[in-house]
Each structure stands twice: as structure tokens, then as C-alpha cells.
Design an enzyme around this catalytic site. Structure first.
Site, PDB file in Angstrom:
ATOM      1  N   HIS A  72       5.036   1.839  -0.866  1.00 41.74           N
ATOM      2  CA  HIS A  72       3.577   1.881  -1.061  1.00 41.74           C
ATOM      3  C   HIS A  72       3.265   1.089  -2.338  1.00 41.74           C
ATOM      4  O   HIS A  72       3.416   1.582  -3.446  1.00 41.74           O
ATOM      5  CB  HIS A  72       3.156   3.357  -1.201  1.00 41.74           C
ATOM      6  N   CYS A  99      -3.979  -0.837  -1.693  1.00 40.03           N
ATOM      7  CA  CYS A  99      -2.518  -0.830  -1.694  1.00 40.03           C
ATOM      8  C   CYS A  99      -1.996  -1.318  -0.340  1.00 40.03           C
ATOM      9  O   CYS A  99      -2.714  -1.277   0.652  1.00 40.03           O
ATOM     10  CB  CYS A  99      -1.982   0.573  -1.942  1.00 40.03           C
ATOM     11  N   THR A 149       2.987   7.285   4.727  1.00 42.16           N
ATOM     12  CA  THR A 149       2.257   7.247   3.464  1.00 42.16           C
ATOM     13  C   THR A 149       0.776   7.318   3.788  1.00 42.16           C
ATOM     14  O   THR A 149       0.318   6.738   4.768  1.00 42.16           O
ATOM     15  CB  THR A 149       2.628   6.021   2.606  1.00 42.16           C
TER      16      THR A 149
END
Lengths: 165, 213
Positions: free
Chosen positions: A49, A32, A26
Site C-alpha cells: 500500500h 495511494c 487493503t
């Protein structure tokens, strides 16, 4: 880091499960948090994520479980177990939760990174999944990649190069 | 049911006009600042997924220069001024009269950072003050924050508010172009305005369109 055909990409507020010969990645984690769950023996893992700490703030009818720490970690654990991982051997590695912009007046929005990390750790504790390694905080973005064979998470940053946990 | 489903083509047109007014004034401000001609494209108003929003800013991993503001007042939201590194270098060179400025050098001077922040500040200020005049809404920008990082890591901050309501966001995207005849490099900075979900009814009402239309 490679970006070849055998890479499974996970978007923002998204999750997936990986088995060899694939690896999973990712890109652009800021505040995040990327959570990798894997079986310490069997070659299988998953990546989520996460954007927000708590699904209780959700106002949408259809809950995207991958978006929130509490639901994301839980559902990912269920999915990797369904695909062959064993609950008792499940381990975690996490990265992200940075504070991208420095504001003198800190609002809740700006402290979201540390709150995400805390919420992920709480969810792991509740599920009794051991956290093996983490690379969290700071003010830099991260791209992470997990290889289910080596069980290593490779973290790429703009200014601090590449490291592995 | 998410607010996105209540948005009609008329609403998008209204937002386009909203962006047009703001960006027109920002373009004038940029033109005055650089003493150069600045072109503006018709704003693009789109309903996009979270991933698409990050793609619009260059892609999750693309390193960009980005000035971020919170819009405060009656209709809060997030605002980004996104430039590629080359373009940001060029603007800094023009503003500081230092043709040799580059990001990849060992240390980036505080003056350069401050110049770019100030540029963002002037643009956001003129964008919002014209909107404020037009709509009679009280809108002002927070102190700008500049970061040179992966676009995904930066833009996701602006998605925190909307993501609590759904997996889509409405973005008002305006492109300001400044052509440079000498180096063939044109500066295509993007202004992204992401109103918070709660702000849409307020914006529409201020412009005389109801949310139920």
C-alpha cells in the site's frame, strides 16, 4: 467481499506476502496505490500500500520501504521471490491513485494520485515485471483484495460497486 | 531522528490549548448557525501512527462525509471536519429545512452539498481566525472540498506531508456535539487538525515554548 479470519490485512504504508488458504486485502485506497505482485503459475502473491512516489523525499532516518513506490515495489518483489515466486514469472496488478478532492488550484499534494501511479509503473518497468491489469484514477476510494489461487484482484468502491481485474 | 521525539508533554498541553481556542470559537459559530446548543469536548492531542489516525476518523473503509481544507499561511497543515453519514444528513436537514433529505436517494442536490461545504467553511474560518488572533500567526483556510467516501481514502491526503518525515503524526482532535432531543441522534463531528511537520516549531514559538524545552 468477505472479511474473515483467513484475510491478511495490509495497512497504509505497509506490505505483506500471501499464500493459500489466505487472501490479502487493503482498505481505503485514495491517492495511494495498491500494488499486487504474483507468480503467474505458483500460488503466491504480495501486496503493498504505497503512499508517495519517491523515497528521495524521505527525511526520516529509518526508511519505511513500503511507503514509497520506488522502494515498495522493489522490496515486495524481493519478498515474494524469497517466499517461492519466480522472478521470470512475476506479474503485477495495480489499483488506486485517485484524486479524492477537486481543488481549482492544483498543488502537488492534490496531484499525488497520478504521480504515484506513474512512479509504480516506472518501478515495474525497471524490474521488468509485466503489468497485467489496472484500475487507477478517478475520484473514488477503493478497497482491494487479492486471492493467490485465482490471481484475481477484487475492487470495491462506494458508488460503483465491485469489479474484478 | 523524527520531530515526534522532540515533543514533550508540555508541547502536547500547548497544542491542546491551541485546539481549545480554535474549537471553542467553532462551537460558538455552529451553535449560532443552527440556533441550538453545541457542546465541545476538551481537545485530544495525540501522537498516532498513520493507521491509528485513519481509525480515529472511523476506519479505512467506513464511508464518511468529510470537508477538507488546507491551512495556509505561517503554519500550514491539513484540516478535516468528519461526520458520519447520518450526522451529515441531520445537519443538512437543519440547514436546508428539508426534513426528507437523505444521502441514499438517487441524486444529492447541489444545495445540500453546498450547505455542508459552507458549514465546514464557517467552522474552519472561525477555528483558524481565533488561532490567528491568539498566536499572531497568519493562518487561513483554503476553499473547502467535500467528499463522501471511505475515511482511509480521504484522511490519507492529510497524511502526505507528515509521512515524508516519519510514520507518525500529531493530531489535534476536537469533538463538537449537538444533541437532538427529538430523534435521540447526537451530532458528534470531529475536527482534525494536522499541522505540517515544519509548522510545529513555528506554533510553539508563537506560544512562547521552544522546541528544545
Amino acid at each position: 467481499m468477505t472479511d474473515s479470519f483467513n484475510t491478511i490485512r495490509v495497512g497504509i504504508a505497509d506490505m505483506n506476502v500471501v499464500k493459500p488458504p489466505f487472501i490479502i486485502r487493503t482498505a481505503g485506497l485514495g491517492s495511494c496505490v495498491g500494488v499486487v505482485l504474483f507468480d503467474s503459475v505458483v500460488d503466491i502473491g504480495g501486496l503493498v500500500h504505497i503512499m508517495l512516489p519517491d523515497s528521495e523525499v524521505a527525511k526520516d532516518g529509518q526508511l519505511n520501504e513500503a511507503k514509497y513506490a520506488d522502494t515498495g515495489v522493489k522490496v515486495l518483489a524481493e519478498r515474494v521471490i524469497k517466499q517461492g515466486a519466480r522472478a521470470s514469472k512475476l506479474k503485477a496488478k495495480i489499483a488506486g491513485g485517485a484524486q479524492m478532492f477537486q481543488f481549482s488550484v492544483g498543488s502537488d499534494l492534490m496531484r499525488i494520485g497520478p504521480r504515484n501511479v506513474a512512479a509504480v509503473k516506472k518501478a515495474l518497468l525497471e524490474l521488468q515485471i509485466e503489468l497485467l491489469a489496472e484500475d487507477c484514477g478517478g475520484n473514488n476510494g477503493r478497497t482491494i483484495e487479492f486471492n493467490p489461487i485465482s490471481k484475481i484482484v477484487t475492487i470495491k468502491t462506494v458508488n460503483q460497486g465491485v469489479k474484478s481485474i | 531522528m523524527s520531530y515526534v521525539h522532540e515533543i514533550s508533554p508540555l508541547h502536547l498541553d500547548v497544542l491542546k490549548e491551541f485546539g481549545n481556542i480554535g474549537a471553542g470559537n467553532a462551537a460558538t459559530a455552529l451553535s449560532k448557525l443552527l440556533n441550538k446548543k453545541v457542546d465541545m469536548k476538551v481537545p485530544n492531542v495525540r501522537v498516532v501512527s498513520l493507521d491509528e489516525m485513519i481509525e480515529m476518523a472511523g476506519g479505512a473503509e467506513k464511508v464518511v462525509a468529510c470537508v477538507f481544507f488546507r491551512v495556509e499561511g505561517d503554519a500550514p497543515g491539513s484540516m478535516f471536519y468528519v461526520l458520519s453519514l447520518k450526522q451529515a444528513e441531520f445537519l443538512i436537514q437543519q440547514m436546508t429545512d428539508d426534513e426528507s433529505f437523505q444521502f441514499n436517494k438517487q441524486s444529492i442536490s447541489e444545495l445540500a452539498i453546498s450547505a455542508l461545504q459552507e458549514l465546514g467553511n464557517i467552522l474552519a474560518g472561525s477555528y483558524l481566525s481565533s488561532l490567528s488572533d491568539f498566536t499572531q500567526l497568519n493562518l487561513y483556510a483554503s476553499v473547502p472540498a467535500l467528499s463522501i467516501e471511505m475515511a482511509g481514502a480521504l484522511i490519507s491526503i492529510g497524511l502526505m506531508e507528515v509521512s515524508q518525515v516519519g510514520d507518525f503524526t500529531i493530531v489535534i482532535d476536537t469533538q463538537l456535539n449537538q444533541d437532538n432531543s427529538q430523534s435521540n441522534l447526537s451530532v458528534n463531528g470531529h475536527f482534525f487538525l494536522l499541522p505540517d511537520p515544519s509548522s510545529f516549531p513555528i506554533i510553539f514559538q508563537a506560544l512562547g515554548v521552544s522546541m528544545d524545552d
